[in-house]
Design an enzyme around this catalytic site. Structure first.
Site, PDB file in Angstrom:
ATOM      1  N   HIS A 195       7.677  59.418  60.681  1.00 30.29           N
ATOM      2  CA  HIS A 195       7.059  60.703  60.300  1.00 30.29           C
ATOM      3  C   HIS A 195       5.587  60.566  59.964  1.00 30.29           C
ATOM      4  O   HIS A 195       4.799  61.478  60.218  1.00 30.29           O
ATOM      5  CB  HIS A 195       7.846  61.344  59.154  1.00 30.29           C
ATOM      6  CG  HIS A 195       9.129  61.927  59.615  1.00 30.29           C
ATOM      7  ND1 HIS A 195       9.191  63.077  60.367  1.00 30.29           N
ATOM      8  CD2 HIS A 195      10.394  61.483  59.512  1.00 30.29           C
ATOM      9  CE1 HIS A 195      10.454  63.328  60.674  1.00 30.29           C
ATOM     10  NE2 HIS A 195      11.197  62.376  60.182  1.00 30.29           N
ATOM     11  N   GLU A 202      19.743  65.949  70.661  1.00 29.90           N
ATOM     12  CA  GLU A 202      19.343  64.664  70.073  1.00 29.90           C
ATOM     13  C   GLU A 202      20.543  63.759  69.808  1.00 29.90           C
ATOM     14  O   GLU A 202      20.397  62.621  69.384  1.00 29.90           O
ATOM     15  CB  GLU A 202      18.539  64.893  68.788  1.00 29.90           C
ATOM     16  CG  GLU A 202      19.188  65.847  67.821  1.00 29.90           C
ATOM     17  CD  GLU A 202      18.217  66.381  66.776  1.00 29.90           C
ATOM     18  OE1 GLU A 202      17.299  65.649  66.377  1.00 29.90           O
ATOM     19  OE2 GLU A 202      18.394  67.541  66.359  1.00 29.90           O
ATOM     20  N   ASP A 206      15.329  60.955  68.053  1.00 26.84           N
ATOM     21  CA  ASP A 206      16.685  60.641  67.593  1.00 26.84           C
ATOM     22  C   ASP A 206      17.617  60.299  68.755  1.00 26.84           C
ATOM     23  O   ASP A 206      18.491  59.444  68.616  1.00 26.84           O
ATOM     24  CB  ASP A 206      17.260  61.810  66.786  1.00 26.84           C
ATOM     25  CG  ASP A 206      16.820  61.770  65.332  1.00 26.84           C
ATOM     26  OD1 ASP A 206      16.459  60.671  64.856  1.00 26.84           O
ATOM     27  OD2 ASP A 206      16.822  62.818  64.669  1.00 26.84           O
ATOM     28  N   CYS A 214      10.802  67.920  72.994  1.00 23.34           N
ATOM     29  CA  CYS A 214       9.918  68.001  71.830  1.00 23.34           C
ATOM     30  C   CYS A 214       9.815  66.676  71.097  1.00 23.34           C
ATOM     31  O   CYS A 214       9.181  66.589  70.062  1.00 23.34           O
ATOM     32  CB  CYS A 214      10.373  69.105  70.880  1.00 23.34           C
ATOM     33  SG  CYS A 214      12.083  68.919  70.333  1.00 23.34           S
TER      34      CYS A 214
END
Length: 572
Positions: free
Chosen positions: A190, A433, A457, A504
């Site tokens: 992140h 995902e 993921d 994405c």
């Protein structure tokens, strides 16, 4: 002697030169002691509280100016704790038992934290986190240890940290933070994703940057190559300033494509859209020529505060993004994705052996339905201000999608019955995902309006390899034939039902992956806004027909290394 050059993972493009600002947890350990002069110990404690209150007021005021009311609210809560006579009085009572202020602070606040955490009332449980934060601040003053605060950075620096949490990055002001370097993390952590969103150079996984510098040490961050130079010479600074100038010249070339469509050499048009974390990111979306928003990570609305955002707060944020894009441009909003490594201090999540496979994202929303329904209402109310596309994350089964969509329809019916306008053109889709969802994409495609592939993921779940674990980072393989086959399966399933397929995850902006994704028929590429123009430039040089041939060869390779070799041969 610290190593002069460190190598890490280039997480966000660009060059930054500046003094280090260490954002690390200080050592607040102390020894419990018996004291004889109670009055002077109480005065020492009171002085630490007074300084802490002044500091919190300054942080709150600065956060309000730089980051907005919602981010500043958490410091209001901290001030209430620091000024609470019930709390400070109990600490002073402990000191009167002839123990030092540090031990009294620890013992008294431990009691309060235990009491608050055991309460049924959610608001009261939230106060435990506030007490911990205030205790840390007062303790730092008792021990004369500086407590770093990203909110208070007011000069140009390069942030250095073991890692940056989402709440840390939410407090960074890009006006002053020129780049950052972390000890741990990968390209899809992140902190890396937020660096690209902030459009600042970043290097993650450097190993031991926090041990190599002190506050004020001059460093160079080469976000293009993944190198960090500690205490560079004047000649090295000049060399990297030239490198930065060359990079800016390249950016100026890409800038010419800002208002162009995203079209391949043989005329195939795709959509290049941006990933964002807040309405504040819309400036980057527009300035980088993105054709909409492909992923609005709404969890950042919920972070860096001490309570849930209200329906009206959320409505304002969603409306701002919908109105912020060009008229008619799509905005894909992902419903709340909390859990895994993203937690809320005010939401008591269960202790789990493996939180990435636990109660997170849509699973948490089903558990906390009031929170979820509030978000759905806010989204539905905002839908009349643009082209809204709602995406549910972490969907594993059709049953989960049907349940989430049914809740959306229930909230829509309630709003309509209240006389509140709601768009009838909202697209509802899912984030792919979980491998199970990718494998039965043909079944999902019959019921969803779109599917967007979350490769961050999807890859870690497919390879059974934690993407945050550097020891097994070699298994994070976006070009592995197994991953490419899952991606192809989703795209083909969507097209068979006349639906669109997007991506994405970070792979969508990966310049090595883009030719393969174009060849596989991906319709929408969603990436950090800073990657849009260079991706548009690349796509303009590629033939979609030739890339389809390349993709066919790639999915029939045996290893990622074979895929890369095939691409090198094909594209040279």
């Amino acid at each position: 002697m610290a190593k002069k050059t460190l190598t890490g993972i280039a997480a966000s493009d660009g060059i930054a030169v500046g003094p280090a600002y260490l954002l690390v947890e200080p050592d607040l350990s102390f020894e419990k002691k018996n004291i004889t002069d109670v009055d002077s110990e109480i005065k020492r404690f009171e002085a630490a509280v007074t300084v802490s209150i002044s500091e919190l007021e300054a942080i709150r005021d600065k956060a309000k100016t730089d980051l907005g009311e919602d981010k500043a609210a958490i410091f209001d809560a901290h001030l209430l704790v620091a000024q609470d006579p019930e709390v400070t009085g109990q600490i002073e009572e402990h000191i009167k038992n002839n123990i030092n202020a540090e031990a009294a602070l620890q013992d008294a606040t431990d009691t309060f934290i235990t009491i608050f955490e055991s309460m049924d009332n959610e608001y009261m449980r939230e106060r435990a986190a506030d007490i911990r934060d205030v205790r840390k601040r007062i303790m730092s003053h008792l021990l004369n240890v500086e407590l770093p605060s990203p909110t208070m950075i007011d000069s140009e620096v390069v942030v250095v940290s073991e890692d940056l949490t989402p709440s840390d990055t939410a407090q960074l002001n890009r006006k002053f933070v020129k780049g950052f370097v972390t000890d741990i993390g990968g390209r899809t952590s992140h902190s890396a994703i937020m660096a690209r969103s902030l459009e600042i150079p970043a290097i993650v996984g450097s190993g031991y940057i926090t041990e190599s510098v002190t506050n004020g040490t001059m460093i160079i961050v080469d976000g293009l190559e993944g190198n960090v130079l500690v205490d560079p010479t004047e000649a090295e600074i000049a060399e990297y300033q030239e490198k930065q100038a060359a990079f800016e010249a390249q950016q100026a070339e890409w800038e010419k494509l800002k208002n162009e469509k995203s079209v391949s050499k043989d005329g195939k048009e795709v959509l290049l859209v941006a990933n964002i974390g807040s309405p504040g990111d819309m400036e980057g979306v527009i300035s980088n020529g993105a054709e909409g928003v492909g992923l609005y990570r709404t969890e950042f609305l919920f972070m860096g505060r001490d309570n849930f955002p209200s329906e009206d707060e959320q409505f304002d944020a969603y409306k701002a993004v919908l109105e912020g894009v060009k008229e008619g441009a799509p905005v894909v909003v992902r419903t709340l994705d909390i859990g895994g490594d993203k937690n809320l201090s005010y939401l008591k999540l269960p202790e789990e052996m493996n939180p990435f496979l636990g109660v997170r994202a849509i699973r948490l929303c089903f558990k906390e339905q009031d929170m979820f329904r509030t978000q759905l209402r806010a989204l539905l109310r905002a839908s009349v201000y643009g082209h809204l596309q709602i995406m549910f994350p972490m969907i594993a089964t059709l049953g989960e999608f049907r349940k989430a969509k049914a809740m959306l329809e229930e909230e829509k019916a309630k709003l309509v019955s209240e006389g509140i306008k709601v768009s009838n053109d909202i697209e509802v889709g899912i984030m792919i995902e979980i491998p199970a969802a990718a494998i039965i994409a043909d079944q999902f495609a019959k019921e969803v309006d779109f599917m967007s592939i979350g490769t961050n993921d999807l890859i870690q779940y497919s390879m059974a390899a934690d993407r945050m674990n550097q020891d097994i980072s070699y298994l994070y393989q976006p070009y592995n034939p197994a991953i490419l086959r899952l991606v192809k399966n989703v795209i083909d399933a969507a097209h068979k039902e006349g639906k669109w397929a997007g991506m994405c995850g970070e792979m969508a902006g990966d310049q090595t992956a883009v030719p393969l994704l174009l060849g596989l028929g991906l319709d929408e590429f969603s990436m950090s806004a800073s990657s849009v123009l260079k991706t548009r430039s690349l796509i303009a040089k590629l033939s979609s027909t030739e890339m389809a041939e390349l993709a066919e060869k790639a999915i029939n390779c045996a290893t990622q290394e074979d895929v890369i070799a095939t691409m090198d041969e094909y594209l040279k």
